[in-house]
Design a protein around this motif. Sequence first.
Motif, PDB file in Angstrom:
ATOM      1  N   THR A 211      -9.033   1.670   7.579  1.00 22.58           N
ATOM      2  CA  THR A 211      -7.744   1.010   7.325  1.00 22.58           C
ATOM      3  C   THR A 211      -7.002   1.719   6.189  1.00 22.58           C
ATOM      4  OG1 THR A 211      -8.966  -0.596   6.013  1.00 22.58           O
ATOM      5  CG2 THR A 211      -8.241  -1.306   8.187  1.00 22.58           C
TER       6      THR A 211
ATOM      7  N   ALA B  46       4.955  10.363   7.946  1.00 18.78           N
ATOM      8  CA  ALA B  46       4.676  10.075   9.353  1.00 18.78           C
ATOM      9  C   ALA B  46       5.971  10.037  10.154  1.00 18.78           C
ATOM     10  CB  ALA B  46       3.962   8.735   9.468  1.00 18.78           C
TER      11      ALA B  46
ATOM     12  N   THR C  42      -4.712   7.077  13.063  1.00 20.09           N
ATOM     13  CA  THR C  42      -4.751   5.632  13.237  1.00 20.09           C
ATOM     14  C   THR C  42      -4.159   5.223  14.580  1.00 20.09           C
ATOM     15  OG1 THR C  42      -4.485   5.411  10.865  1.00 20.09           O
ATOM     16  CG2 THR C  42      -4.124   3.439  12.172  1.00 20.09           C
ATOM     17  N   LYS C  43      -3.085   5.909  14.952  1.00 22.65           N
ATOM     18  CA  LYS C  43      -2.447   5.553  16.220  1.00 22.65           C
ATOM     19  C   LYS C  43      -3.440   5.741  17.375  1.00 22.65           C
ATOM     20  CE  LYS C  43       1.520   6.564  18.937  1.00 22.65           C
ATOM     21  NZ  LYS C  43       2.355   7.677  19.326  1.00 22.65           N
TER      22      LYS C  43
ATOM     23  N   THR D 250       2.348  -2.854  10.706  1.00 22.69           N
ATOM     24  CA  THR D 250       1.041  -2.207  10.780  1.00 22.69           C
ATOM     25  C   THR D 250       0.552  -1.933   9.360  1.00 22.69           C
ATOM     26  OG1 THR D 250       2.053  -1.026  12.625  1.00 22.69           O
ATOM     27  CG2 THR D 250      -0.204  -0.459  12.062  1.00 22.69           C
ATOM     28  N   LEU D 251       1.475  -1.447   8.533  1.00 20.09           N
ATOM     29  CA  LEU D 251       1.102  -1.135   7.150  1.00 20.09           C
ATOM     30  C   LEU D 251       0.698  -2.385   6.379  1.00 20.09           C
ATOM     31  CD1 LEU D 251       3.702   1.574   6.176  1.00 20.09           C
ATOM     32  CD2 LEU D 251       1.246   1.762   5.943  1.00 20.09           C
TER      33      LEU D 251
ATOM     34  N   GLY E 153      -2.808  10.584   8.730  1.00 18.16           N
ATOM     35  CA  GLY E 153      -3.232   9.189   8.774  1.00 18.16           C
ATOM     36  C   GLY E 153      -2.564   8.452   9.922  1.00 18.16           C
ATOM     37  N   TYR E 154      -1.310   8.766  10.140  1.00 18.44           N
ATOM     38  CA  TYR E 154      -0.567   8.096  11.204  1.00 18.44           C
ATOM     39  C   TYR E 154      -1.142   8.447  12.572  1.00 18.44           C
ATOM     40  CZ  TYR E 154       3.327   6.530  14.077  1.00 18.44           C
ATOM     41  OH  TYR E 154       4.085   5.902  15.017  1.00 18.44           O
TER      42      TYR E 154
ATOM     43  N   TRP F  30       0.447   6.923   4.952  1.00 15.74           N
ATOM     44  CA  TRP F  30       1.538   7.088   5.924  1.00 15.74           C
ATOM     45  C   TRP F  30       1.964   8.535   6.060  1.00 15.74           C
ATOM     46  CZ3 TRP F  30       2.549   3.634   9.451  1.00 15.74           C
ATOM     47  CH2 TRP F  30       3.769   3.621  10.126  1.00 15.74           C
TER      48      TRP F  30
ATOM     49  N   LEU G 124       3.718   2.866  15.267  1.00 13.86           N
ATOM     50  CA  LEU G 124       3.288   1.942  14.228  1.00 13.86           C
ATOM     51  C   LEU G 124       4.441   1.740  13.251  1.00 13.86           C
ATOM     52  CD1 LEU G 124      -0.144   3.646  13.464  1.00 13.86           C
ATOM     53  CD2 LEU G 124       0.446   2.110  15.333  1.00 13.86           C
TER      54      LEU G 124
ATOM     55  N   ASP H 173      -7.009   4.850   5.543  1.00 17.11           N
ATOM     56  CA  ASP H 173      -6.518   6.137   6.019  1.00 17.11           C
ATOM     57  C   ASP H 173      -5.032   6.087   6.361  1.00 17.11           C
ATOM     58  OD1 ASP H 173      -6.967   8.719   6.690  1.00 17.11           O
ATOM     59  OD2 ASP H 173      -7.446   8.291   8.782  1.00 17.11           O
ATOM     60  N   LEU H 174      -4.590   4.969   6.922  1.00 17.71           N
ATOM     61  CA  LEU H 174      -3.191   4.853   7.359  1.00 17.71           C
ATOM     62  C   LEU H 174      -2.240   4.700   6.186  1.00 17.71           C
ATOM     63  CD1 LEU H 174      -1.156   4.347   9.747  1.00 17.71           C
ATOM     64  CD2 LEU H 174      -1.523   1.924   9.323  1.00 17.71           C
TER      65      LEU H 174
END
Lengths: 192, 619
Positions: B133, B263, B147-148, B180-181, B143-144, B139, B176, B135-136
């Motif tokens: 979590t 991102a 995570t996506k 999401t963030l 990470g984007y 942004w 995202l 990692d995102l």
Amino acid sequence: MSQITPSCCSCSLPPEGGASRRGFFATLVAACSTLFTVLLPSITGVLGLLNPLRQKGGAGRFVRLATLELLPEDGTPYKAPVIAARSDAWTSYPPEPVGAVFLRRAGDRVLAFQVICPHAGCSLGYESSPQGGRFFCPCHAAGFDLDGRRTDPSSFSPRDMDTLEVEIRNGNEVWVKYETFRLGTAQKIAQR
Amino acid sequence: MKVLLEWFEGRSGFFAWLGRVYASTRGCGGTNCLFLAAIATAFVLQALSGFFLWMQYSPSAQTAWESVYYLQNHVAGGWLLRAIHHYSAHVLLAVLILYILQQIYVRSCRPPRELVFWSAVGLALCALAAILTGDLLCWDQNGYAATKTRVGFLTFIPWVGEYLFRIAIGGVGPGLGHLTLTHFFAWHIGLFAAGFFLLLVIHALLMRRVEAAAMNSLSPEPRYFRAWLPAAACLIISVIVLGAACRHGFQPPEAGVELLSPADVDPANQYAAARPEWFLVGLYELSHLPGLRERPFLSIFIIPGVVLGIILAMPFLARSKAGHLFNLLFTTLALIGVIVLSCYSLAKDRADTEHQRAIAVERQIAGRAGKLIRRLGIPPTGALSLLRNDPWVEGRRLFAMHCASCHSHVSFPMNDSGLAERSTVRNFHDVPSASPSAPNLWNFAGRDWLKGLLDPKRIGGPDYFGNTKFRSGKMADFVKETLADLEADEHAALEKVVRALSAEAGLPEQSALEAQETAFIAEGRQLLAREFGCTDCHKFHDKGALGTAPDLTGYGSREWLTGIIRDPGHRRFYGENNDRMPAYAPSNADAQHTLSAHQIELLVDWLRGEWYEEENSNK
């Protein structure tokens, strides 16, 4: 947190003699490592937290607010918006309203007042009446005359309205050194 | 003071408790203690650095990357704080994995220690979830993209997958966003970090309980002589984290953990080289094996689920000798499998030039973002909008998307088949076409480009008209017949024509040269219209006429390029002779255009090399 570590694993209580033999060294290493582990992120973090102290605030800059023609001859104040670029941490905003200044003629001079009340920072208003106008604060009813002096000896405001430096450039442009001042003090102290 | 302390002690019993705790630590020094000390250390680093990061972070699509950029580059010690948090997270997970392996291998997971073992597994899962979590949150492109992809796995779950996916990202996707963030931020701290702490306390209490019971029955050898070991382990963990954090030096932006460019929600710009964290590389490669590739639900959910189930059952299996043997065998084989797959995956990536290039390109874009921010600041719309309006970044992307189906834009001559060899791609702005069928536009209208065009050997080649219907057209015939076997003075005249025509473009790269060569260029203009007879077909200022060949007036200038991209079939350009080039904005009705006026502007600026450059690089 760090107490949990050792407390959990009371593997065995050593004989009395053993405890004193190794106690000092182990305690020393434990103290050092706990200190290092706690201080490393804490000092780094506090350094970041104190970052605003390193930054320079916006020192007063002259801004062009109006032309002389805009100011009524009879000395009625004109509230001029201050449009300026500003930045907030990482964001740089394009020019937008960041404050306002009351401008008025007084004879052949131009006076400029900060619209922020020196007491608690509310925005001052202007009120005209047959006896002549006045500035007033809607929050705690402080009143000021047209020269910015307090009208009431028991006013909430600790000082008169904050005047700003004015320059007339190119014949008719009104330039004002826009500054804000510390609130609640008897002296006028510019915020840096 | 003493009165105060006594008052406090009388009501809380705090010091007495502290004394008991301290007394109970004497003599500890077993392997469990060593591991727990290491875990606690990494967690303290995590919690403290995380708390301070929390104060600097702003979770939204327009501020997440920006606040991290600010922290990394403008806040004192910010890069170090990020790096401590990052590396201690990975050290924590690594230590937990070793801890679990140790419990399996020395059979210390067997009853009555099931709960101890399970809570250790729970700790590892919490740490893993917190890393995924977290990692995102910065942004950036990596990470984007990572995570996506991961959140997208949820949709493989039958029946409920789509709903889970929407809940996780806080929207309908596929991109995202803000929610999401905020979701991930709340889970990162409120669920996984807080959960980890709670589990750690429970784990420690359970451990204490079983150890005390074991002591009463067995009275093991006193292990007090190793009591300083756990403390030393703490110190080593902290030093490792600090060392890793400083391995890229002390000067941001390079110092600490890399921050790629912000991102981009546009899937066309998604980072192509995102890879899972080290502990998931094995699983990643597993899910790409033939047979499993087509069954993502099996490889991503069922197989790891079964493995986890077996691990959770190990305490019971360890009761019998055969079960313990099974545990050892299974764990060893699984470990070998994961390591082999991981190494294979890493080796494959290292050998993959496309992958390496995607990384290099993304790093260049990240560097470009920094340059633009230093010049323009971050606008309220976020740093991404700087990149979107920068010819250097966006012009290249537009070219790749709309032009590279026919045109190449490569700094090296193409080979005979017309294909640019992808391994020769080395410049950021090299955009090779997969099947080039139109001229290479590198340095278009520049002196070298024009020299090549007027070279009898090259005009029919893949860099110019080789793959177009103009290969045997009038221009090619003219060049091959008239410009072959030139005398020395004719060569000099041709050079003047080239410089004169190139000056029409007003390229920024040549502006300094052209200012010095005005006489030379003026002569070239005369030659172009008279001796070389270009104006027999082409219009050039007040000479010649439109309708037979492209206008040479302002050839390659912004205005000229904008015109030809908008409508190459206009009589000022190719008219009815236009080969296959589409008109990207033929009318004035914006809605019918393939490219907007702004996009064409970016594309033209990029082709002409017109973009902001820092005066002198700051190092």
